[in-house]
Scaffold this motif. Sequence first.
Motif, short mmCIF file in Angstrom:
data_model
loop_
_atom_site.label_atom_id
_atom_site.label_comp_id
_atom_site.label_asym_id
_atom_site.label_seq_id
_atom_site.Cartn_x
_atom_site.Cartn_y
_atom_site.Cartn_z
N GLU A 223 0.92 -1.27 -0.07
CA GLU A 223 0.08 0.05 -0.11
C GLU A 223 0.82 1.22 0.07
N LYS A 224 2.00 1.22 0.70
CA LYS A 224 2.82 2.54 1.08
C LYS A 224 3.81 2.47 -0.30
N GLU A 225 4.28 1.46 -0.74
CA GLU A 225 5.06 1.28 -1.88
C GLU A 225 4.33 1.89 -3.13
N ALA A 226 3.23 1.23 -3.55
CA ALA A 226 2.69 1.38 -4.91
C ALA A 226 1.58 2.54 -4.73
N LEU A 227 1.56 3.01 -5.84
CA LEU A 227 0.54 4.22 -6.03
C LEU A 227 -0.31 3.93 -7.34
N LEU A 228 0.10 3.10 -8.02
CA LEU A 228 -0.65 2.35 -9.15
C LEU A 228 -1.01 1.14 -8.85
N ASN A 229 -2.44 0.73 -8.76
CA ASN A 229 -3.11 -0.54 -8.68
C ASN A 229 -2.53 -1.76 -9.65
N GLU A 230 -2.04 -0.99 -10.72
CA GLU A 230 -1.85 -2.18 -11.68
C GLU A 230 -0.46 -2.62 -11.43
N GLU A 231 0.25 -2.21 -10.63
CA GLU A 231 1.65 -2.54 -10.22
C GLU A 231 1.78 -3.27 -8.95
N LYS A 232 0.63 -3.34 -8.32
CA LYS A 232 0.69 -3.85 -6.95
C LYS A 232 0.97 -5.39 -6.82
N ARG A 233 0.35 -6.04 -7.78
CA ARG A 233 0.70 -7.47 -7.98
C ARG A 233 2.12 -7.85 -8.19
N ARG A 234 2.75 -7.01 -8.91
CA ARG A 234 4.19 -7.06 -9.49
C ARG A 234 4.97 -6.96 -8.32
N ILE A 235 4.69 -5.77 -7.51
CA ILE A 235 5.42 -5.48 -6.49
C ILE A 235 5.34 -6.27 -5.40
N ALA A 236 4.09 -6.99 -5.15
CA ALA A 236 4.22 -8.07 -4.39
C ALA A 236 4.74 -9.37 -4.57
N GLY A 237 4.97 -9.65 -5.98
CA GLY A 237 5.66 -10.72 -6.57
C GLY A 237 7.14 -10.29 -6.13
N VAL A 238 7.81 -9.25 -6.15
CA VAL A 238 8.97 -8.95 -5.65
C VAL A 238 9.35 -9.25 -4.26
#
Length: 341
Positions: A223-238
């Motif tokens: 939530e704090k790292e991603a400002l774009l919803n479309e990137e959240k799953r990718r950041i979660a994967g990292v």
Amino acid sequence: MNSSGIRRMIIFGILIVLCFVWILYMVTPPYGTAEKAFIIRENSDFKTISKHLEEKEFIKSPILFSLYASVTGMKSKVVPGEHTIKQGKGYREILQDLSTLENETEAMEVIIPEGLTVLEIADRLNKSGIADRNQFLEAARSWNTLTEEQQEQLGINKNVKKTNIKFAVEGLLFPDTYYLEKNMKPGDVIHQMTERMVDETKKLTIHTDQTPYEMITLASIIEKEALLNEEKRRIAGVFVNRLEEGKKLQSCSTVQYLLEKPKATLKRRDLKIQSPYNTYINKGLPPGPISSPDLPSLKAAADPEEHDYFFFVAKQDGTWSHFFSKTYKEHRKYTQLSGNY
């Protein structure tokens, strides 16, 4: 009666029992204890009202509710206006609530945005006159503020309670629009907001080996790292890739959580702050969440994107998007380009 007739009777009897069980299940209120505002507009037809009650999770079957209202004669007694209904009530109680405005409390609309911390939520509630800030923070520090059922649903076990956390309910207060009264007991506010988190998380299927509480903790960082919803799953994967490889998460947001005021850019000395929340010096997840994650962040944490990225850094170009890297060498190229660590 021949054997064929007996079989038909048995089958008919079974169908009757199954039908009765289904009706009994459908008229049982959906699980929940939260109070929600429910507005009936002038000239709204009862079919629409019943459908909205189902959408807000007060009832399971609009058809059975409408039938009950018609049979009991309570259908015609429903009055337009803003009602406050508590989840878990039966048909009769709901219809009684919808039949009068006399017992309605003057609830205020309070918006809790995603990404807020307990401290920020306390400030917002105090400013609105909903709950005293200090009393709210005191209640937020104790696990006893949550019901045993809420703790069980959210995966809060003995090991979680032993950790050195700042606030027990951090990250468990679901960001949403609430209708709350003035001068409420802090525990009642926390219970209602946590119940909303329980409602949302129990709909998710966790595709990792995380507990619900660990999933919420990861979601709070996303939530704090991603400002774009479309990137959240990718950041979660990292983050999941780093956890599985035993690497430190190195999330700047976990360091920002430790600061009295967030900084536009962290200094190297900030990354050395001694705290179990600092994921630059500690492996694994922090002891608990660092913010209240919204539904897209929760979904991302529950079902991360599968890839082989291990790094990401903000582009700093106004797009709010990130560079993703598979190697540290590639990551260093992007960090030098964007001015980040």
